[in-house]
Design a protein around this motif. Sequence first.
Motif, mmCIF file in Angstrom:
data_model
loop_
_atom_site.group_PDB
_atom_site.id
_atom_site.type_symbol
_atom_site.label_atom_id
_atom_site.label_comp_id
_atom_site.label_asym_id
_atom_site.label_seq_id
_atom_site.Cartn_x
_atom_site.Cartn_y
_atom_site.Cartn_z
ATOM 1 N N VAL A 135 8.490 -4.721 -1.494
ATOM 2 C CA VAL A 135 9.448 -3.986 -0.665
ATOM 3 C C VAL A 135 8.878 -3.617 0.700
ATOM 4 O O VAL A 135 9.599 -3.066 1.534
ATOM 5 N N ALA A 136 7.584 -3.912 0.918
ATOM 6 C CA ALA A 136 6.938 -3.496 2.172
ATOM 7 C C ALA A 136 7.551 -4.168 3.383
ATOM 8 O O ALA A 136 7.627 -3.570 4.461
ATOM 9 N N THR A 137 8.009 -5.417 3.240
ATOM 10 C CA THR A 137 8.565 -6.127 4.396
ATOM 11 C C THR A 137 9.925 -5.588 4.815
ATOM 12 O O THR A 137 10.383 -5.871 5.924
ATOM 13 N N LYS A 138 10.585 -4.823 3.912
ATOM 14 C CA LYS A 138 11.905 -4.270 4.223
ATOM 15 C C LYS A 138 11.841 -2.795 4.608
ATOM 16 O O LYS A 138 12.873 -2.178 4.845
ATOM 17 N N ALA A 139 10.635 -2.253 4.657
ATOM 18 C CA ALA A 139 10.492 -0.816 4.912
ATOM 19 C C ALA A 139 10.458 -0.526 6.410
ATOM 20 O O ALA A 139 10.088 -1.378 7.222
ATOM 21 N N ILE A 140 10.871 0.687 6.745
ATOM 22 C CA ILE A 140 10.812 1.191 8.125
ATOM 23 C C ILE A 140 10.084 2.524 8.095
ATOM 24 O O ILE A 140 10.451 3.417 7.331
ATOM 25 N N CYS A 141 9.029 2.631 8.890
ATOM 26 C CA CYS A 141 8.240 3.865 8.964
ATOM 27 C C CYS A 141 8.350 4.443 10.370
ATOM 28 O O CYS A 141 8.178 3.716 11.361
ATOM 29 N N VAL A 142 8.631 5.750 10.430
ATOM 30 C CA VAL A 142 8.767 6.442 11.713
ATOM 31 C C VAL A 142 7.825 7.650 11.698
ATOM 32 O O VAL A 142 8.018 8.563 10.873
ATOM 33 N N PRO A 143 6.826 7.681 12.557
ATOM 34 C CA PRO A 143 5.878 8.795 12.530
ATOM 35 C C PRO A 143 6.493 10.068 13.111
ATOM 36 O O PRO A 143 7.343 10.020 13.998
ATOM 37 N N LEU A 144 6.037 11.205 12.580
ATOM 38 C CA LEU A 144 6.433 12.508 13.114
ATOM 39 C C LEU A 144 5.271 13.009 13.962
ATOM 40 O O LEU A 144 4.219 13.403 13.430
ATOM 41 N N ILE A 145 5.470 12.964 15.272
ATOM 42 C CA ILE A 145 4.405 13.305 16.209
ATOM 43 C C ILE A 145 4.907 14.398 17.140
ATOM 44 O O ILE A 145 6.013 14.319 17.685
ATOM 45 N N ALA A 146 4.084 15.413 17.313
ATOM 46 C CA ALA A 146 4.411 16.499 18.242
ATOM 47 C C ALA A 146 3.116 16.982 18.877
ATOM 48 O O ALA A 146 2.099 17.151 18.182
ATOM 49 N N GLN A 147 3.153 17.178 20.192
ATOM 50 C CA GLN A 147 1.978 17.620 20.943
ATOM 51 C C GLN A 147 0.796 16.680 20.708
ATOM 52 O O GLN A 147 -0.349 17.088 20.539
ATOM 53 N N ASN A 148 1.162 15.346 20.642
ATOM 54 C CA ASN A 148 0.163 14.281 20.462
ATOM 55 C C ASN A 148 -0.593 14.393 19.149
ATOM 56 O O ASN A 148 -1.713 13.863 19.021
ATOM 57 N N LYS A 149 -0.017 15.042 18.169
ATOM 58 C CA LYS A 149 -0.639 15.169 16.859
ATOM 59 C C LYS A 149 0.334 14.689 15.792
ATOM 60 O O LYS A 149 1.523 14.993 15.830
ATOM 61 N N THR A 150 -0.205 13.928 14.838
ATOM 62 C CA THR A 150 0.610 13.452 13.723
ATOM 63 C C THR A 150 0.773 14.566 12.706
ATOM 64 O O THR A 150 -0.225 15.152 12.239
ATOM 65 N N ILE A 151 2.030 14.867 12.379
ATOM 66 C CA ILE A 151 2.287 15.942 11.419
ATOM 67 C C ILE A 151 3.031 15.446 10.183
ATOM 68 O O ILE A 151 3.132 16.176 9.191
ATOM 69 N N GLY A 152 3.557 14.222 10.222
ATOM 70 C CA GLY A 152 4.291 13.730 9.066
ATOM 71 C C GLY A 152 4.781 12.309 9.273
ATOM 72 O O GLY A 152 4.407 11.629 10.243
ATOM 73 N N LEU A 153 5.664 11.865 8.362
ATOM 74 C CA LEU A 153 6.161 10.487 8.385
ATOM 75 C C LEU A 153 7.518 10.428 7.693
ATOM 76 O O LEU A 153 7.733 11.074 6.655
ATOM 77 N N LEU A 154 8.440 9.675 8.294
ATOM 78 C CA LEU A 154 9.719 9.341 7.662
ATOM 79 C C LEU A 154 9.688 7.872 7.264
ATOM 80 O O LEU A 154 9.331 7.012 8.087
ATOM 81 N N THR A 155 10.048 7.550 6.033
ATOM 82 C CA THR A 155 10.125 6.155 5.583
ATOM 83 C C THR A 155 11.540 5.851 5.110
ATOM 84 O O THR A 155 12.213 6.714 4.522
ATOM 85 N N PHE A 156 11.990 4.623 5.364
ATOM 86 C CA PHE A 156 13.344 4.196 4.995
ATOM 87 C C PHE A 156 13.279 2.811 4.387
ATOM 88 O O PHE A 156 12.433 1.991 4.761
ATOM 89 N N ASP A 157 14.205 2.552 3.444
ATOM 90 C CA ASP A 157 14.374 1.215 2.866
ATOM 91 C C ASP A 157 15.440 0.482 3.653
ATOM 92 O O ASP A 157 16.600 0.919 3.691
ATOM 93 N N ASN A 158 15.070 -0.633 4.265
ATOM 94 C CA ASN A 158 16.009 -1.390 5.095
ATOM 95 C C ASN A 158 16.661 -2.476 4.250
ATOM 96 O O ASN A 158 16.091 -3.552 4.044
ATOM 97 N N HIS A 159 17.868 -2.193 3.750
ATOM 98 C CA HIS A 159 18.627 -3.190 2.988
ATOM 99 C C HIS A 159 19.889 -3.624 3.733
ATOM 100 O O HIS A 159 20.802 -4.195 3.139
ATOM 101 N N ILE A 160 19.961 -3.362 5.017
ATOM 102 C CA ILE A 160 21.124 -3.745 5.825
ATOM 103 C C ILE A 160 20.849 -5.132 6.393
ATOM 104 O O ILE A 160 20.040 -5.301 7.310
ATOM 105 N N ASN A 161 21.489 -6.155 5.822
ATOM 106 C CA ASN A 161 21.228 -7.528 6.250
ATOM 107 C C ASN A 161 22.192 -8.000 7.322
ATOM 108 O O ASN A 161 21.850 -8.851 8.141
ATOM 109 N N GLU A 162 23.420 -7.461 7.288
ATOM 110 C CA GLU A 162 24.429 -7.986 8.208
ATOM 111 C C GLU A 162 24.339 -7.382 9.594
ATOM 112 O O GLU A 162 24.966 -7.896 10.527
ATOM 113 N N LYS A 163 23.605 -6.300 9.764
ATOM 114 C CA LYS A 163 23.490 -5.704 11.090
ATOM 115 C C LYS A 163 22.129 -5.047 11.246
ATOM 116 O O LYS A 163 21.412 -4.821 10.264
#
Length: 592
Positions: A368-396
């Motif tokens: 499932v790694a090739t379909k994943a989307i990771c978005v870092p949570l960064i504030a004041q140039n420091k990493t504080i967290g991460l949002l991950t999503f499963d990308n199963h939208i093929n038509e758009k």
Amino acid sequence: MRIATITNFAYIATVVLTLASGVALFMASSADKAERAAVKQSRDFDAATEQLEKDAFAQTDLARLSVIKKAPENIQAWKAGMAQESRLEQHVAKLNDIGASAEELILLRDGITLLKTLEDEQQEAITALEQGRDTQAIELLFGENYEQQLSQVEYRFTHFESLITQRTEATIAEATHLSQRLRTLSEIMVGLTALLFLFVLGFIIKHRILRPVVTLSDVVNRLATQDYAVEAPLYAQVDEIGDMAQAIRIFRENGMVRQQLEQERDADWVTRNLLARMTQRLQGCESHRSIIKVVSLFAPKIVPEMGGRLYILDPQNNTMKCMASWLSPAGEDTPFQPECCWALKRGQLHSPSRDSVDMPCEHYPPQVATKAICVPLIAQNKTIGLLTFDNHINEKEPPYIYLELMAETLSLALVNQKLRDTLTEKAMYDPLTGLRNRHNLEELLRGLIERAETKKSCVSCLMIDIDYFKKLNDTWGHGAGDKVLRETGRIISELLDDASVAFRYGGEEFLILLPDIDEAQAKSIAGQILHNVGQHRMLYELHDVGPISVSIGLATWPTHARESNLVRAADLALYLAKERGRNQIVVAKKAS
């Protein structure tokens, strides 16, 4: 059967009927020509034979007159008549005949033969007259034989004219009947052609004009109501109907595109509204727990097609811990090191499926790694967290912009909450001991007593003071005093449950609120504190600064005090404990 096939058959039938009608008309015209030819032949023969018959009698009269009067001018007139009669006989012999019977031909030849015989006799009589044989000439022209021959000539020509007339009448009747039948047949074929033409014309008008126009009209009416689900008919003919159908198809396609754009705009507006509402709710959050609750509520609405997780960085262990998940995302929510995520290493959104070749994140299962989307949570140039999503939208394409906006909003909310927690901690907690300060003591105490009053329970208060603390500071310095305060605060915290609250009341004094704890239980806790502090070795820079002891004053609501003076009662009991020699517990007097 296709309309084109029907029209082709109708066209062929129309052509055949038209040709047949033309042939019938041509044959009728031929019959008319035959009729006219028969009439002309009859008229020619009648005129010629009548003229021959008249000339025969005229020549006979001239010959007889010449024989009787013997006048040279009569003989000369006879000779001239003989030449003309000879030419007329040749003309009659040369007349073309159509359909003459053998009897007619025999009568005509016999009549001409007898006429020539009469001419020979007239010539013989004229010759005899010229030679002086007048009696012989008279006998030849006035004899019974000559009269019989002249009568035979008249009979044969008369009979011949009668036969010609009968045959001509029969030919005319037959030609007229045939012409009428052919004309009637031609009229029938013309009528059939007209009917077929009208049928084909009506069929074409109905199927190629009226029906398409009705269908197109219904499609236009539905398109006018923005019902773009209607199928536009496909008419391939190159005419106005085909042009209208093509224009309607183009209008429908444009309407579908416009409708899709409107739907996307509406969906975009809804998503933006959700993002705005989430931002507003995050601004009102006062804890990490409420922030996580808001994200868990709004994230599935903003990206309903994609499951996801929220990870928060644990700085002590340097791991990403899953704090929330929604819509059953793939993989597991086990903690992982930040080095396993390309989004965290790069500091920007990472989506391997966006490009044909890219590196998948290691914290996802390979499938499932090739379909994943990771978005870092960064504030004041420091990493504080991460949002991950499963990308199963093929038509758009996934809504990357919204994912980044969500991450940016959440990052600001988390860093603001961290700042608020820091400020709150500085405002509410003692930085030396880690215990609460007196910032909201009265409010907290009021709440505990109100709850206890509702439950018919009690609230106990312990006031603790370190004995001879000033002497300790003077002997070992303030560093040693701070060490004693920290250790004492730790000992107190270790003995309390989650419901109890310990405060650094000021200087070397501590205050403990014990909800739902009566006097006996509070005294037991106070005894443990007294014992543990006395038994604990206080070391400062390898020196034992002890022994250390504490004095404790105890008061319980509502036994020893009212709501407003519970702390006051405990403080008075502490004062008594110090007065009585310190290192002891004194219970406040019962309230009167």
